[in-house]
Design a protein around this motif. Structure first.
Motif, short mmCIF file in Angstrom:
data_model
loop_
_atom_site.label_atom_id
_atom_site.label_comp_id
_atom_site.label_asym_id
_atom_site.label_seq_id
_atom_site.Cartn_x
_atom_site.Cartn_y
_atom_site.Cartn_z
N GLY A 264 0.82 -1.21 0.00
CA GLY A 264 0.00 0.00 0.00
C GLY A 264 0.85 1.26 0.00
O GLY A 264 0.53 2.25 -0.67
N SER A 265 1.96 1.20 0.72
CA SER A 265 2.84 2.36 0.80
C SER A 265 3.53 2.62 -0.53
O SER A 265 3.69 3.78 -0.94
CB SER A 265 3.88 2.14 1.90
OG SER A 265 3.26 1.96 3.15
N VAL A 266 3.95 1.55 -1.21
CA VAL A 266 4.57 1.71 -2.53
C VAL A 266 3.57 2.31 -3.51
O VAL A 266 3.92 3.17 -4.35
CB VAL A 266 5.11 0.36 -3.05
CG1 VAL A 266 5.56 0.48 -4.51
CG2 VAL A 266 6.28 -0.12 -2.18
N GLY A 267 2.30 1.89 -3.42
CA GLY A 267 1.26 2.49 -4.25
C GLY A 267 1.12 3.97 -3.98
O GLY A 267 0.98 4.78 -4.92
N ARG A 268 1.18 4.36 -2.71
CA ARG A 268 1.10 5.77 -2.36
C ARG A 268 2.30 6.54 -2.90
O ARG A 268 2.19 7.69 -3.36
CB ARG A 268 1.02 5.94 -0.84
CG ARG A 268 -0.33 5.55 -0.25
CD ARG A 268 -0.32 5.66 1.26
NE ARG A 268 -1.64 5.39 1.82
CZ ARG A 268 -2.57 6.30 2.03
NH1 ARG A 268 -2.32 7.57 1.72
NH2 ARG A 268 -3.74 5.98 2.54
N ILE A 269 3.47 5.91 -2.84
CA ILE A 269 4.68 6.57 -3.36
C ILE A 269 4.53 6.84 -4.86
O ILE A 269 4.79 7.96 -5.33
CB ILE A 269 5.92 5.69 -3.10
CG1 ILE A 269 6.18 5.61 -1.59
CG2 ILE A 269 7.14 6.24 -3.83
CD1 ILE A 269 7.19 4.54 -1.21
N LEU A 270 4.10 5.83 -5.60
CA LEU A 270 3.91 6.01 -7.05
C LEU A 270 2.85 7.07 -7.32
O LEU A 270 3.02 7.93 -8.21
CB LEU A 270 3.51 4.68 -7.70
CG LEU A 270 3.28 4.73 -9.22
CD1 LEU A 270 4.53 5.21 -9.94
CD2 LEU A 270 2.85 3.35 -9.73
N GLY A 271 1.77 7.03 -6.55
CA GLY A 271 0.72 8.04 -6.72
C GLY A 271 1.24 9.44 -6.45
O GLY A 271 0.91 10.39 -7.17
N GLY A 272 2.07 9.58 -5.42
CA GLY A 272 2.64 10.88 -5.11
C GLY A 272 3.55 11.38 -6.22
O GLY A 272 3.55 12.58 -6.54
N ILE A 273 4.32 10.47 -6.80
CA ILE A 273 5.20 10.85 -7.92
C ILE A 273 4.36 11.32 -9.11
O ILE A 273 4.70 12.30 -9.79
CB ILE A 273 6.11 9.68 -8.32
CG1 ILE A 273 7.10 9.37 -7.18
CG2 ILE A 273 6.87 9.99 -9.61
CD1 ILE A 273 7.90 8.12 -7.39
#
Length: 409
Positions: A264-273
């Protein structure tokens, strides 16, 4: 031409990231410790509620206080205080001592500190952002906790499963991270926009009334607060029951749970980018937000019924979409709310969200404790609240929400 990475923005962002690394590890450790020692979802729920109730009370006091005092000083003083407290917690845990009542009281006090910190941070953050850079700034801000969780959740699970004093070591690391952040934050130099109106005998009460009057006028801001109170009800249910589900499982482990957090955190990171790189069309933000709200609630509630690899995939997608929700809401509301009102308005928002979380913890924790219902089914039941709130609030109040979400920032 304004730039994003000013000195103040860089210091505040990096300091937040450093402290978030420690807080992510400590957050995982606290919940696992309580459930492993007691085996009771209701006790875990009451521990969470004990952390939230002081937030409700403190929020009323903190809003007017934050609007009148240096947010910068509040932030670094609280971080220095957290350094001391988590050092003491670590030393106690190294002795092997555990008392659920004492740790619950400690959790309550930490809730008070975090409430003041969050209101101060949310109120000061827009002031370190240059004009036209708000979308990128909040996109970067949305990356702080996901990166921290992605890194520290597996580390915390490994430490807990493989070291006798793993939890104590994580608390000591958290203390160190708060100390580094506090030192960095003392170097911020900012001409803060505070509430400088003359203080009379009952000025505190008048400040609170002014905050509530703002909600009477701004129906969209009130709707956002109530909507996220419903979301908090559901998120608390997930936070409460997912970890015990993995611990009680015959085939899943704490490490598996940590990898779900990481996905979930990696998804948030990609979304933030993505948000940092691309700017959504202003006139489409409301529709995007509604799509994200429905998608996240449905997928979050049902993912534990899937095979583990699909759980991880869905967790990644939920994280990716959640950043969209965060970015649209924070960018729109914090720019929309007048600077001298942010402390009071944010404190009322926090009050609504905490009330939702309290009801979620007590109601769903009680159902989990005293019924034979599968934890996964309880999470599905909770989703009725959030999905219903989406239909009743942003869908029905589309004009009020569009005025805020679709503003060209």
């Amino acid at each position: 031409m304004y730039k994003l990475w000013t000195k103040n923005f860089t210091i505040l962002t990096l300091g937040s990231f450093v402290s978030a690394l420690g807080s992510s590890a400590a957050g995982v450790a606290f919940g696992i410790m309580i459930f492993q020692k007691t085996g009771s979802p209701l006790t875990l729920a009451l521990f969470m509620v004990a952390n939230i109730i002081p937030r409700v009370l403190t929020g009323f006091l903190a809003g007017p206080f934050v609007d009148r005092h240096s947010r910068r000083k509040i932030i670094y003083m609280l971080d220095f205080g957290s350094t001391i407290i988590f050092t003491l917690i670590a030393l106690v845990l190294f002795t092997g001592y555990f008392n659920v009542l004492i740790f619950t009281m400690v959790g309550a006090f930490l809730g008070i500190m975090d409430t003041v910190y969050q209101i101060a941070f949310m109120s000061m953050f827009p002031e370190v952002i240059e004009p036209g850079q708000h979308s990128k700034a909040y996109s970067l801000s949305s990356l702080i906790w996901p990166i921290s969780a992605a890194v520290m959740a597996p580390v915390a699970a490994f430490m807990i499963e493989n070291f006798e004093f793993g939890i104590a070591m994580l608390m000591l690391f958290n203390a160190f991270s708060f100390g580094i952040a506090a030192i960095m934050e003392t170097t911020i130099r900012l001409d803060e926009k505070l509430n400088t109106s003359k203080v009379s005998g009952l000025q505190f009460v008048e400040d609170l009334k002014e905050g509530f009057r703002y909600y009477k006028v701004e129906k969209g801001i009130l709707g956002i607060g109530i909507l996220f109170a419903a979301f908090s009800f559901v998120y608390m249910t997930h936070d409460l029951l997912r970890m015990p589900y993995f611990i009680n499982s015959d085939t899943l482990t704490i490490q598996d749970y940590s990898f779900l957090i990481t996905a979930g955190s990696v998804g948030r990171i990609l979304g933030g980018i993505i948000h940092y790189t691309f700017k959504y069309p202003p006139n489409k933000r409301y529709l995007i937000a509604i799509f994200v709200y429905f998608s996240v609630e449905i997928m979050s509630a049902s993912m534990l019924y899937l095979p583990y690899l699909l759980m991880v995939g869905i967790s990644f997608i939920v994280g990716l979409l959640s950043v969209t929700s965060y970015n649209i809401r924070m960018t729109a509301t914090q720019v929309y709310i007048p600077a001298h009102m942010r402390g009071r308005v944010n404190s009322v928002q926090g009050l609504l969200w905490n009330i939702g979380a309290i009801f979620g913890a007590i109601l769903m924790g009680g159902i989990a404790e005293y019924s034979s219902l599968d934890y996964r089914f309880i999470m599905l039941l909770a989703a009725i609240v959030s999905v219903g709130a989406i239909i009743l609030i942003p869908v029905r109040m589309k004009h009020e929400f569009k005025k805020i979400y679709n503003a060209d920032i």
